[in-house]
Design a protein around this motif. Structure first.
Motif, PDB file in Angstrom:
ATOM      1  N   GLU A 331       0.980  -1.222   0.126  1.00  0.00           N
ATOM      2  CA  GLU A 331      -0.051   0.119  -0.069  1.00  0.00           C
ATOM      3  C   GLU A 331       1.004   1.243   0.103  1.00  0.00           C
ATOM      4  OE1 GLU A 331      -2.833  -0.432   2.858  1.00  0.00           O
ATOM      5  OE2 GLU A 331      -3.905  -1.919   2.037  1.00  0.00           O
ATOM      6  N   GLY A 332       1.810   1.417  -0.878  1.00  0.00           N
ATOM      7  CA  GLY A 332       2.795   2.467  -1.115  1.00  0.00           C
ATOM      8  C   GLY A 332       3.915   2.599  -0.290  1.00  0.00           C
ATOM      9  N   ARG A 333       4.139   1.746   0.904  1.00  0.00           N
ATOM     10  CA  ARG A 333       5.116   1.633   1.885  1.00  0.00           C
ATOM     11  C   ARG A 333       6.046   0.720   1.504  1.00  0.00           C
ATOM     12  NH1 ARG A 333       3.981   4.623   6.049  1.00  0.00           N
ATOM     13  NH2 ARG A 333       2.007   4.353   5.869  1.00  0.00           N
ATOM     14  N   PRO A 334       7.507   1.047   1.622  1.00  0.00           N
ATOM     15  CA  PRO A 334       8.484   0.161   1.373  1.00  0.00           C
ATOM     16  C   PRO A 334       8.417  -1.229   2.173  1.00  0.00           C
ATOM     17  CG  PRO A 334       9.538   2.353   1.351  1.00  0.00           C
ATOM     18  CD  PRO A 334       7.887   2.347   1.885  1.00  0.00           C
ATOM     19  N   PHE A 335       8.520  -2.383   1.604  1.00  0.00           N
ATOM     20  CA  PHE A 335       8.637  -3.680   2.357  1.00  0.00           C
ATOM     21  C   PHE A 335       9.902  -4.545   1.782  1.00  0.00           C
ATOM     22  CE2 PHE A 335       7.652  -8.075   1.187  1.00  0.00           C
ATOM     23  CZ  PHE A 335       7.422  -8.515   2.656  1.00  0.00           C
ATOM     24  N   LEU A 336      10.248  -5.153   2.937  1.00  0.00           N
ATOM     25  CA  LEU A 336      11.527  -6.031   2.587  1.00  0.00           C
ATOM     26  C   LEU A 336      10.858  -7.317   3.395  1.00  0.00           C
ATOM     27  CD1 LEU A 336      14.681  -4.092   3.100  1.00  0.00           C
ATOM     28  CD2 LEU A 336      13.628  -4.935   1.001  1.00  0.00           C
ATOM     29  N   GLY A 337      10.865  -8.343   2.957  1.00  0.00           N
ATOM     30  CA  GLY A 337      10.748  -9.774   3.373  1.00  0.00           C
ATOM     31  C   GLY A 337      11.739 -10.430   3.450  1.00  0.00           C
ATOM     32  N   PHE A 338      12.324 -10.883   4.895  1.00  0.00           N
ATOM     33  CA  PHE A 338      13.481 -11.663   5.016  1.00  0.00           C
ATOM     34  C   PHE A 338      12.969 -12.940   5.368  1.00  0.00           C
ATOM     35  CE2 PHE A 338      15.859  -7.603   6.832  1.00  0.00           C
ATOM     36  CZ  PHE A 338      16.159  -7.316   5.866  1.00  0.00           C
ATOM     37  N   PRO A 339      14.060 -13.805   5.086  1.00  0.00           N
ATOM     38  CA  PRO A 339      13.726 -15.400   5.370  1.00  0.00           C
ATOM     39  C   PRO A 339      13.409 -15.434   6.930  1.00  0.00           C
ATOM     40  CG  PRO A 339      15.703 -15.250   4.201  1.00  0.00           C
ATOM     41  CD  PRO A 339      15.409 -13.914   4.648  1.00  0.00           C
ATOM     42  N   GLY A 340      12.811 -16.840   7.240  1.00  0.00           N
ATOM     43  CA  GLY A 340      12.319 -17.038   8.638  1.00  0.00           C
ATOM     44  C   GLY A 340      13.456 -17.794   9.616  1.00  0.00           C
ATOM     45  N   ASN A 341      14.480 -18.499   8.947  1.00  0.00           N
ATOM     46  CA  ASN A 341      15.624 -18.618   9.805  1.00  0.00           C
ATOM     47  C   ASN A 341      16.461 -17.761  10.527  1.00  0.00           C
ATOM     48  OD1 ASN A 341      15.417 -21.751   9.613  1.00  0.00           O
ATOM     49  ND2 ASN A 341      15.941 -21.620   7.583  1.00  0.00           N
TER      50      ASN A 341
END
Length: 439
Positions: A331-341
């Motif tokens: 929704e227009g906001r910067p997003f980073l998805g990191f792994p779960g380990n």
């Protein structure tokens, strides 16, 4: 560096022109390698995503005491020279070098020059007791340290030199133990460059220049969300099949140590609708959303599912650990998805978010890279940039901690460096030189 070594030997083709299973696996592996984004390419993508954090409205002017750990917005020009006047580098006697021949000379003693005083001119044939940092009297061009004088001590502070008081001094060339005005910084010169990380030394320089405040980039606010039905908050009962959440604490500590302002949103379950609602409600006012877990290709990758209608890309970076990554906007906001380990998410922070913010905003301070020698051999997937954990000793050798697995928290806790094995390197012998980043 050792030259890259191939992983094994290709299998021979099967008879009758049919594809050997190993060949099929190798082809799939080659495709995966081709599709993987390089570390440099992903860092560039993160930089482009976060570039708006450099916008002019995201700066503020702070008192020096509140600017520690921030990045400087623009060059700072020195309003004065440092030192602002010619001064003494030692406790001793200010002299005119022409008054003391090679064999030394007895000189009369003028009134002392303490630090902070504005002395009168030095008379010919005279020496002025002077303290470290005190302004050099006009006419003086050298300082003889007190320990070289005879006597090698000053008169008591309350005593005034008698008219016939003298001191024997050895010769000193012009400029000896004299600090020239502007020898540190010239007025009008660049004292600090834009993007400089403001640590104690940099703030001390600004104070020495008489500057009470400085314009810096605003601190970045991060919404940090841990995902997964399998994780439980520390301190609660641990049901069978569950694990305690270490990622939240690990990343929050890393981010706060780096100067980021962190909002924790607890643990999100594997429900995409609930995760979207959480991100929408908790992300208001955050500059960046970071999640851990749910970015791979499993059946319950909640972050992937929650971002289905958002401009978010889920991809693989040629890095071990930390290959699966998510990047885009929610929704227009910067997003980073990191792994779960745990190790994977910390390595992702250290490889991408921390250095990108350092490059854009001057803060946090970049990790210090040094060269070290391996205490043991290692192997690495040649098509990936491998990041191992290690302990750097005083002798310049680094001992690897743990193996390649990304769940080894105990090994991470016993490490003080990240060990880098570049893409294209499959094996290194003991004694090989590697780059390590100090943690």
């Amino acid at each position: 560096m050792a030259s890259p070594q191939p992983h094994g030997t290709p299998a021979a083709p099967a008879a009758h022109g049919t594809e050997h299973p190993r060949q099929h696996a190798d082809a799939q592996h080659a495709d995966a390698k081709h599709q993987a984004r390089s570390v440099a390419e992903h860092a560039a993508a993160v930089t482009a995503l976060l570039e708006p954090l450099r916008a002019g409205h995201r700066t503020e002017t702070l008192p020096l005491a509140r600017a520690l750990g921030r990045g400087l917005v623009a060059d700072v020009r020195a309003p004065i020279s440092l030192p602002p006047f010619v001064n003494s580098q030692m406790d001793g006697y200010a002299i005119r070098s022409i008054d003391v021949p090679d064999g030394g000379a007895e000189l009369g003693i003028m009134p002392p020059v303490p630090a902070g005083a504005s002395p009168g001119a030095l008379q010919p044939g005279m020496a002025a007791p002077i303290m470290t940092g005190a302004m050099l009297p006009s006419g003086a061009d050298a300082v003889v340290p007190i320990e070289r004088a005879v006597p090698d001590r000053f008169l008591p502070a309350t005593a005034q030199p008698k008219e016939d008081a003298t001191v024997w001094l050895p010769p000193a060339a012009a400029g000896t133990f004299v600090r020239a005005a502007g020898s540190d910084v010239q007025a009008g010169g660049t004292a600090l460059a834009a993007g400089t990380f403001l640590g104690p030394a940099q703030l001390g320089l600004l104070a020495a220049l008489g500057l009470p405040e400085v314009t810096v980039f605003q601190a970045v606010t991060v919404l940090l969300v841990t995902t997964g039905d399998e994780v439980v908050e520390p301190g609660r009962e641990l049901p069978p099949g569950k694990i305690f959440d270490s990622n939240g604490t690990l990343l929050e500590a890393a981010m706060e140590q780096a100067g980021l302002q962190v909002r924790r949103a607890g643990i999100a379950t594997d429900n995409p609708d609930r995760l979207r609602t959480l991100l929408r409600e908790e992300g208001a006012g955050a500059d960046l959303i970071v999640t851990t877990g749910g970015v791979s290709k499993g059946a319950y990758e909640v972050v992937r599912q929650a971002m289905a209608d958002q401009p978010v890309e889920f991809l693989h970076v040629a890095m071990q650990p930390g290959g699966p990554q998510g990047i885009g906007t929610f929704e227009g906001r910067p997003f980073l998805g990191f792994p779960g380990n745990p190790v994977s998410c910390l390595v992702s922070f250290e490889m991408f978010l921390r250095p990108v913010l350092a490059g854009l905003l001057g803060a946090p301070a970049p990790r210090l890279p040094v060269r070290a020698r391996l205490s043991q051999p290692l192997t690495s997937p040649g098509h990936k940039h491998q990041v191992r954990r290690g302990s750097l000793g005083a002798d310049g050798t680094v001992e690897l901690q743990g193996g390649e697995s990304s769940h080894l928290m105990h090994a991470l806790a016993g490490s003080n460096v990240l060990v880098h094995v570049p893409e294209g390197v499959a094996a290194l012998a003991a004694g090989a030189e590697v780059e390590v980043w100090m943690l």
